[in-house]
Design an enzyme around this catalytic site. Structure first.
Site: not given
Length: 384
Positions: A129-130, A135, A243, A245, A339-340, A343
């Site tokens: 990646t640059e 992609s 595949p 990866e 969520q369950l 806080g």
């Protein structure tokens, strides 16, 4: 509960991995997250325990275990304690860098680098990646120009997993600007080479302890024997190894989602609200039921893909399906589970909070969900 996917050898190996996690990971995990770094001693301990380079043959210092289910055991045990950063680092080593060297390297290259990668003394990275090419790999601008018995590399890379610690980096370079997709090659650049510099370690939403860095190449000279594979065939080499990866990312997603459900069941059965366990409320049961069903279905597909990888029949399309579904399920399930927790789910001291942040990148790296859909859609329709 033991899964049908595993036999006694896998479960015996699981105990070794679990002991490693309890001894070498759990005591240090919070510090790693604070310091945004994992001790190199952890890599050495993993090598000593035989947890790195499983597929490397004995002549190069490894155990020569080709059954990918053993790698899955490692990811499940690290996922069980929310060690996403360490999972990502080990996965880059074992399921990306080492396969490149095994499949494409000469005997001399394998002898030179693989024993150290198995022992944990050498950490590997792959630099694709640059800043201007994510992609779209054909947008790569880093160049390698032949000069006698050397290649001279110039350019930069970003978002490089293991980039800060890496002792050797497999770099994708443009070697022939007129050859289109056949104008790219792979080179191994070793740490300490003149002109090879590491930029800042990148601050990320999640995977805080994972070493992700920018890399710079300013007139870096590498010997001709550091060419990996065939000159001009980098894209082919990359496509052939995607595949594995992508299945690795899918397996990470499954392990993280399964762990999130286990943590949430434990929390909601022990935590009370209005005088009753949270787990006794219909909404909690509905959410957990939906989540565990998604993960059970995911497990069946990923297990099938693992067996296909073992027998050499895993296709790029099936790997894309596994990566797409697993990463999306991982994010949905962990969001529901957080969520369950109420806080407390927002508190970083709880593993569900870290898992939520760590999960987000799964739909991005290794090919975004949109790219996975494109691969699957093209295969389905025959239209490109």
């Amino acid at each position: 509960m033991r899964r049908d996917q595993y036999d006694d050898d896998h479960e015996s190996f699981r105990q070794i991995v679990r002991e490693f996690v309890e001894r070498e990971v759990l005591p240090h995990q919070e510090r790693w997250e604070r310091e945004h770094d994992i001790d190199r001693a952890t890599w050495l301990a993993a090598g000593k325990q035989g947890l790195l380079g499983l597929m490397v043959p004995p002549e190069y210092g490894g155990p020569g275990v080709e059954d990918y289910r053993f790698r899955c055991v490692i990811m499940e045990e690290l996922g069980r304690v929310g060690a996403g950063s360490l999972t990502a680092g080990f996965s880059l080593q074992d399921d990306v860098a080492i396969p490149y060297l095994l499949d494409l390297g000469t005997d001399g290259q394998r002898q030179r680098w693989l024993p150290g990668m198995v022992s944990g003394q050498l950490i590997g990275a792959v630099a694709m990646t640059e800043p201007g090419a994510g992609s779209d790999l054909q947008g790569i601008r880093t160049t390698a120009v032949r000069d006698g018995r050397e290649w001279v590399i110039n350019g930069s890379k970003t978002f490089i997993t293991n980039g800060g610690h890496a002792d050797l980096v497999i770099v994708v370079c443009r070697t022939d600007p007129e050859a289109g997709s056949r104008g790219f090659s792979l080179f191994v650049v070793e740490s300490g080479t003149d002109g090879f510099e590491r930029g800042r370690r990148l601050e990320k939403l999640g995977l805080h302890a994972q070493d992700t860095a920018e890399l710079y190449f300013d007139g870096v000279r590498v010997p001709a024997e550091n060419l990996l594979g065939t000159e001009g065939a980098a894209f082919l080499h990359l496509m052939e190894r995607l595949p594995r990866e992508r299945l690795n990312i899918a397996m990470q997603g499954y392990a993280a989602a399964r762990a999130a459900i286990d943590w949430t069941v434990q929390y909601t059965t022990g935590r009370t609200a209005f005088g009753k366990p949270i787990a006794s409320y219909q909404n909690t049961q509905f959410e957990l039921a939906a989540a565990v069903t998604e993960v059970d279905v995911l497990e069946a597909y990923v297990d099938k893909a693992v067996l296909a990888l073992n027998d050499g029949s895993l296709t790029a399309v099936d790997a894309a399906k596994a990566k797409l579904w697993a990463s999306e399920v991982q994010n949905r399930v962990i969001d529901r589970c957080l969520q369950l927790f109420g806080g407390y789910g927002y508190m970083y001291e709880y593993p569900i909070c870290r898992a939520f942040a760590d999960a987000r990148v799964q739909t991005i790296y290794g090919g975004t969900s949109e790219v996975m859909k494109l691969i699957i859609g093209r295969d389905l329709t025959g239209i490109r």
